[in-house]
Design an enzyme around this catalytic site. Structure first.
Site, PDB file in Angstrom:
ATOM      1  N   ARG A 137       1.439  13.090  30.400  1.00 12.81           N
ATOM      2  CA  ARG A 137       0.474  14.183  30.460  1.00 12.81           C
ATOM      3  C   ARG A 137      -0.851  13.696  31.064  1.00 12.81           C
ATOM      4  NH1 ARG A 137       3.150  16.423  25.471  1.00 12.81           N
ATOM      5  NH2 ARG A 137       2.092  14.883  24.184  1.00 12.81           N
TER       6      ARG A 137
ATOM      7  N   ALA B  14      13.066  30.059  31.877  1.00 11.32           N
ATOM      8  CA  ALA B  14      12.655  29.266  33.037  1.00 11.32           C
ATOM      9  C   ALA B  14      13.553  29.513  34.245  1.00 11.32           C
ATOM     10  CB  ALA B  14      12.646  27.782  32.676  1.00 11.32           C
TER      11      ALA B  14
ATOM     12  N   ASP C 191      10.365  20.235  32.049  1.00 12.77           N
ATOM     13  CA  ASP C 191      10.658  19.433  30.854  1.00 12.77           C
ATOM     14  C   ASP C 191      11.537  20.254  29.911  1.00 12.77           C
ATOM     15  OD1 ASP C 191      10.686  17.525  28.905  1.00 12.77           O
ATOM     16  OD2 ASP C 191       8.608  17.796  28.278  1.00 12.77           O
TER      17      ASP C 191
ATOM     18  N   CYS D 161      15.232  14.447  28.006  1.00 16.06           N
ATOM     19  CA  CYS D 161      15.127  13.781  26.702  1.00 16.06           C
ATOM     20  C   CYS D 161      16.508  13.632  26.066  1.00 16.06           C
ATOM     21  CB  CYS D 161      14.190  14.550  25.775  1.00 16.06           C
ATOM     22  SG  CYS D 161      14.748  16.216  25.365  1.00 16.06           S
TER      23      CYS D 161
END
Length: 387
Positions: free
Chosen positions: A202, A270, A290, A330
């Site tokens: 970030r 999204a 993400d 992730c």
């Protein structure tokens, strides 16, 4: 981990029960470590100490109470050496499961609150010891226990109908600082309430956002979007399908005195957002993607690869030619398989674009992983130039 299929035989009668301490030996019956046994999990033993370490420090050998005290003390010392917490960051991971050699235990700190995420049967067994160790930390005044119910079912524990003997306090909103940016977080939200694993990424996005038109996809509470705005982006859009997450994101605009005319958040899927934007030939200078964990297990890898490919193909289509795409995974099964970069190349072919890898961090690369990050060994971030 010692998988159940790797166990030749169990010596001792009666056999150990879940949560019992066991010695682990090689084929010649020479012990090489000890750990905690589980009679039903595919992780038959979670190793806690190897033989050479036990020889160096006999005080904690075969004692989970002493080992927990030593490991948590070491974790505190490591974070302090990394300036965590600091004047501008009080949200961080204190214990990172295998990263701190306490497999199945995660502890995140948010100000004076410790959120303990349990995903192993032994953690539930030693709950009082863990809480006692954490409450000895001067800065911690509250503990919130968050068992991973689905993962614990695989460990042989069903907590779905079990009431807590000492219920955790309820925290609707908690305010924290990360790199000088304020966040309202909900400890009832995803994971432990905040994704501290993206802290450095970030900050990196903030450093390159000046003058850029930015799109933050699967933005959750707006971490990348807020950093982009703070870094001088000309306009920022965050997209997420979760209304509670977007309520936090919108609150965070005002917490940081940002111009609401320059940064906005939209509730939309999204994929659908990107399809619509691509059909209108809209594009952004800097795109961050993400998504949530798409491959929680290795058996999900093939299906997840297709999902990652499709998402990234759309993200490349809405990235301005010559622009930057930061894409993240992730999913441990994806990042540890080494397939993520190949999946991104496939996405580029689908999108009719060419990509160059400019930066890669996390699993599968040479950059060290900050052990204070959640799931540090699973997170992978790739920065691409899209042409």
């Amino acid at each position: 981990m010692v998988y159940s299929g790797a166990v030749d035989r169990i010596i001792g009668r009666p056999p150990p029960k879940t949560g019992d301490i066991v010695l682990v030996a090689d084929g010649t019956e020479k012990p090489f470590g000890w750990g905690l046994y589980n009679s039903v999990s595919m992780f038959c033993v979670r190793l806690m100490q190897l033989e050479e370490e036990a020889a160096r420090d006999p005080s904690s050998a075969l004692s989970m109470e002493k080992l927990l005290e030593n490991r948590i003390t070491a974790a505190i010392s490591l974070r302090r050496s990394m300036r965590l917490p600091s004047a501008d960051t009080n949200a961080y991971r204190l214990v990172n499961s295998e990263g701190d050699r306490l497999s199945g235990l995660i502890i995140d700190v948010f100000g004076d609150i410790a959120v303990i995420a349990s995903s192993a049967a032994w953690v539930e067994k030693y709950k009082p010891v863990i809480e006692s160790c954490i409450l000895r930390i001067d800065a911690i005044n509250h503990i919130k226990w968050r068992p991973s119910v689905d993962m614990l079912k695989e460990e042989g524990l069903d907590l779905s109908d079990k009431e807590e003997s000492h219920p955790s306090p309820s925290f609707e909103r908690v305010k924290v600082l990360e790199n000088g940016i304020s966040y309202a977080i909900s400890l009832e939200g995803q994971k432990t309430g905040f994704y501290a694993d993206q802290r450095d990424n970030r900050q990196f996005i903030s450093s390159i956002a000046e003058g850029q038109k930015v799109l933050d996809l699967c933005c959750y509470s707006g971490g990348f979007a807020l950093n982009s705005a703070r870094g001088g982006a000309t306009s920022v859009i965050g997209v997420d399908s979760s209304l509670p997450a977007l309520e936090l994101a919108k609150e965070n605009i005002f917490l940081n005195n940002l111009n609401p005319g320059m940064i906005s958040f939209l509730k939309e899927d999204a994929t659908q957002f990107m399809k619509g934007a691509a059909s209108r030939h809209e594009s952004w200078d800097l795109v961050i993607l993400d998504p949530p964990k798409l491959a929680p297990r290795r058996k999900d890898l093939q299906k997840a690869s297709g999902m990652y490919r499709n998402l990234n193909s759309l993200a490349m289509q809405v990235t301005k030619r010559g622009g930057l795409l930061m894409t993240c995974s992730c999913s441990g099964a994806m990042t540890q398989s080494g397939m993520f970069l190949r999946t991104l190349q496939g996405a580029a072919s689908m999108a009719g674009r060419k990509v160059t890898v400019l930066r890669q961090s996390g699993a599968g690369c040479d950059h060290p992983i900050d052990p204070s990050y959640p799931e540090g060994s699973y997170l992978s971030n790739v920065l691409l130039r899209v042409m």
